[in-house]
Each structure stands twice: as C-alpha cells, then as structure tokens.
Enzyme design. Structure first.
Site, PDB file in Angstrom:
ATOM      1  N   HIS A 257       0.820  -1.204   0.000  1.00 18.05           N
ATOM      2  CA  HIS A 257       0.000   0.000   0.000  1.00 18.05           C
ATOM      3  C   HIS A 257       0.861   1.264   0.000  1.00 18.05           C
ATOM      4  CE1 HIS A 257      -3.128   2.768   0.457  1.00 18.05           C
ATOM      5  NE2 HIS A 257      -3.363   2.669   1.741  1.00 18.05           N
ATOM      6  N   CYS A 258       2.206   1.118   0.027  1.00 15.27           N
ATOM      7  CA  CYS A 258       3.033   2.326   0.201  1.00 15.27           C
ATOM      8  C   CYS A 258       3.887   2.674  -1.016  1.00 15.27           C
ATOM      9  CB  CYS A 258       3.933   2.149   1.423  1.00 15.27           C
ATOM     10  SG  CYS A 258       2.979   1.997   2.937  1.00 15.27           S
ATOM     11  N   ILE A 259       4.871   1.805  -1.307  1.00 13.69           N
ATOM     12  CA  ILE A 259       5.920   2.202  -2.272  1.00 13.69           C
ATOM     13  C   ILE A 259       5.364   2.497  -3.675  1.00 13.69           C
ATOM     14  CG2 ILE A 259       8.252   1.643  -3.107  1.00 13.69           C
ATOM     15  CD1 ILE A 259       8.203   1.612  -0.113  1.00 13.69           C
ATOM     16  N   ASP A 262       2.648   6.046  -2.701  1.00  9.87           N
ATOM     17  CA  ASP A 262       2.977   7.300  -2.005  1.00  9.87           C
ATOM     18  C   ASP A 262       3.786   8.287  -2.838  1.00  9.87           C
ATOM     19  OD1 ASP A 262       1.745   5.889  -0.054  1.00  9.87           O
ATOM     20  OD2 ASP A 262       3.549   5.568   1.156  1.00  9.87           O
TER      21      ASP A 262
END
Ligand SMILES: NC(=O)c1ccc[n+]([C@@H]2O[C@H](COP(=O)([O-])OP(=O)(O)OC[C@H]3O[C@@H](n4cnc5c(N)ncnc54)[C@H](O)[C@@H]3O)[C@@H](O)[C@H]2O)c1
Length: 423
Positions: A257-259, A262
């Site tokens: 869900h991040c790299i 974001d």
C-alpha cells in the site's frame, strides 16, 4: 488516556495493540462492520497478529465500534485510514475526508487529533484543520492537531511499533508538545519536526527513496542479465562496503500500500508548485515495466523448449507483495498473473499465506492456493517464483519443477541448472 484509533487495518491494529499494552485505554473505530464484530469476537484480520493478542487487548478494555459519536469519549484520535491513488493516479483522500465528516460533529475542546495516513505535504493544514476550525476549535489553543507518519514494516521481526522511532509535527508549538506527550506514552523515541508539512514530507522521502533505489536495481538487473552477471552476487559484494551503500534487491515489480503509491502523492502536489518529479516518474516507469519483463523471460524460456505461453500451465509462487506477509495489495504477482491470462496461459497460484485469491478492486481470479507437492510441480510447464516466502520448500521445487523462472534470486545458490531462468 482514552485513545481512539480510526481505521483498524495493517497500521491501526498494531498501533491499538501497542497502546493497549502500554496501559492506556483504546477504542477502535471502523466502517467495516464485519471487521468490528470480528475484533470484538477476538478474531484478528491480520495474519501476523494472533487472535490471542486481540483477546489480550479485549481483556484490557479494548473495544471496536462503528459508532463515531463515541469519538467524543476519547482524549486523542489517531487516523489510520487508506490513502490510495485514483484511476488516473491522483491522490484519493476520500477515506480521510469521510473520516473527518464522521468525527467533525463530535470533536470537542481538549482533544488531540493525529493523522498517520501517508499523504501529500499540506494535508493536515489544508484538509483537516478547516474541519477543526468549523467545529469552533482552535489548534494550539483548545485543541491539538498533529501529523505523525506510520512506519509499520509488516513481517519484520527486528522492530515493533514501540521501538520504531516516531516522527511528529504539530500545527503549532503547543500541538507539537501535546503530540510528543501522547506518543511518548507508548513509543520509545520521538523525533520532533518543525511542522505537519515537514512530517508529511519525511514519510514521502522515505518511500520515494525506496521506490527510486528499487527502480535502479531493477534497471541494473536487466543490464547484468544481458552481460551474464548475477545481480544478487553483485549486490551482496557491494554490501560489504561499510559506508555509503544500502542494499536494495530487484524483483517482479513493487507492491503493497506504500511504495507504488505514495511517491505519486508528491508528484501530484509538486505540480501545484510547477515542479516535475522526474526521478519518481522514472522509477515508477521502470518498476511498472517489471511484470512485463518477467513474462518476456518466461515466454523466451518456454520458446527454447518449443512451447508457447498460450495453453501452457503456469504456477505462480507467492501472490503477497513481499516475503512472509499476507497482503496482496498492488502485488506485482497479480499483474504478472493478469498478463499470463491475457496471453492465454492457464494460471494457478500457490501462497501459504493467502489460501484463497482475495477480492480485489481491479483484479479477479476465481482461484485457491495450490498445494506445492512433487506431483503438482511436475504437472506445470513452468513455475514462476514471484514472492520468496520462507515456507516454500525450495529444494523440492528445484527437484520437481520442469522449468523455474526466478525473480527473487532464491535459486541462485543451487548448482548450475538449465531449468532455472533468472528474471
Ligand atoms: N500497511 C503498511 O505497511 C503501511 C505502512 C506505513 C503507512 N501506511 C499508511 O497507513 C494508512 C493505512 O494503511 P493500512 O495498510 O493500515 O490500510 P488498511 O486497508 O489495512 O486499513 C484501513 C482500515 O480503515 C478502514 N476505513 C476506511 N475508511 C474508513 C473511515 N472512513 N472510517 C473508519 N475506518 C475506515 C477500513 O475498513 C480498514 O479496516 C495508509 O495511508 C497507508 O499508506 C501503511
């Protein structure tokens, strides 16, 4: 202290657990009624948090609820809801906004509100603060507003919520003080920064740093492969340098869900300032091309065996986005599986952490995890190692698979064997 955690997911639950362990009261808020009743019944929705740990939280007074009027009972509220990208890769703050809509009528003097969801610099001031002010409250005077980025690393046994230093920025100096006092109750080390915008940008720097460096090794992988060199051997040797080098590893792409997400929050916001974030775009391009690179390697390897991908039976090993977790969000494995299906292959998967292919917004496979046995391995034209879970029996896979396409370097120490192809 009674702390309300809003959004009981991969970030919210470990945080609630830590606050509960520290002896503070915790109430969990979520819009997912099934999740709320599961938690109240002692069932953990996350593989690496045992049911017994939820049981221990309940014994210490934890309760989950969908009744947002109860946020008024809390001294502090911490928001941990998703911040994905929309279809055209612009930030989707709808979860944060709907959280603010639900809690705004119940905000009261004396409370502290902290946003932990990853987001673009300015969100706390430009999106959250107006709700606080409309409620007749003034940050730094009768209310405290802070941003503190989450740094959860699921599956990492070396760090837990308590020992990961916590960055905190406040809307005002008084807000920062209140934020530091709150987080000091359950986190060992607090890192203070000068503003909420700075704290928001810290998180983006951390994730952009990873995305760009993973993009770099993914690009170098395609070069070393052409040169007949082993990228994993090169990284391991470079890593012996005791300063100035950090090891990043190539793979089938980036997930979670991040790299993958974001960095594009910054790209979007930077446009408002007339700046183009070219490194971010380039890393995104290289990383997004990796599933296609893996499929090309598979097509070539099958071709050498006089086989076409169309009609071949392929087993994808690992659909979680990284080793030893059960999270499939943005997983490159799923993009690889989509490509294989488009090419007419018969695709199955095995993942010890994901027994049934999950419901996903953009992908749909009606599949359950295949058991990896000598017989099942032998029945596939190729197995594709996408996520190197420690539960896989690599020796057995090497012995019984007829062709292995390895995206993780898991088979690099095995004797030279023409059936292993690096991708
Ligand atoms: N997963 C990670 O490892 C990680 C690490 C660092 C930062 N983050 C960031 O933390 C944030 C949360 O991520 P996550 O992985 O925990 O997400 P998640 O999807 O696991 O959990 C989010 C939870 O929020 C709930 N929710 C959605 N809308 C809500 C609303 N309006 N009110 C209350 N609850 C609501 C969902 O039902 C879900 O249970 C994101 O901004 C993410 O970028 C995640």
């Amino acid at each position: 202290m009674q702390v309300g955690i809003i959004g009981l997911g991969y970030v919210g639950i470990p945080l609630a657990r830590r606050i509960s362990q520290s002896g503070q009261g915790v109430t969990g808020f979520d819009i997912d009624a099934e999740r709320v009743s599961g938690l109240n019944g002692g069932r953990s929705p996350i593989r690496h948090i045992a049911d017994a740990e939820i049981g221990a939280m309940l014994a210490h007074g934890f309760e989950a609820t969908g009744d947002f009027s109860r946020t008024a009972e809390c001294d502090a509220l911490i928001i941990c809801v998703p911040t994905p990208l929309g279809k055209t890769r612009e930030p989707d703050l709808s979860y944060v906004v709907s959280t603010m809509e639900s809690i705004a009528p119940h905000l009261r003097a004396g409370q502290l509100l902290s946003l932990e969801s990853t987001t673009w610099p300015g969100t706390t001031e430009e999106v959250l603060r107006p709700y606080v002010e409309h409620a007749g409250l003034t940050p730094g005077v009768d209310f405290h507003l802070v941003y503190s980025p989450e740094r959860e690393d699921p599956g990492n046994p070396d760090f837990d919520t308590r020992s990961i230093p916590k960055v905190v920025g406040g809307s005002t100096a008084a807000c920062l003080d209140a934020g530091v006092r709150l987080y000091s109750l359950f986190i060992d080390r607090i890192v203070q920064v000068s503003s909420t915008r700075t704290a928001e940008m810290v998180k983006l720097l951390e994730n952009i740093h990873r995305s760009v460096n993973i993009g770099l090794v993914n690009e170098l992988k395609s070069v070393t492969d052409r040169m007949g060199l082993d990228i994993f051997e090169i990284i391991d040797a470079a890593k012996s340098k005791p300063f100035g080098f950090t090891a990043y590893y190539p793979g089938p792409g980036i997930g979670g869900h991040c790299i993958p997400i974001d960095p594009f929050y910054l790209t979007w916001k930077a446009r408002e300032f007339g700046v183009h974030t070219r490194f971010i775009e380039l890393a995104g391009e290289v990383n997004a091309a990796m599933p296609r690179y893996v499929v090309d390697k598979l097509i070539t390897a099958l071709n050498e065996r006089a086989k076409a991908l169309r009609g071949s039976k392929i087993l994808a090993l690992g659909i979680a986005y990284k080793r030893d977790v059960d999270d499939t969000r943005e997983s490159p494995s799923v993009f690889v599986m989509e490509l294989l299906r488009e090419w007419g292959a018969e695709v199955h998967y095995s993942d010890p952490n994901v027994p049934v292919f999950p419901r996903m917004r953009e992908h749909n496979f009606d599949l359950a995890s295949v058991e990896v046995t000598a017989d099942s391995l032998a029945s596939y034209d190729a197995v594709l190692l996408l996520t190197d879970h420690s539960a896989f029996d690599y020796g057995m896979i090497a012995e019984h698979a007829s062709l292995i396409v390895d995206t993780r370097g898991a088979f690099r120490d095995m004797p030279a064997n023409s059936k292993v192809v690096r991708a």
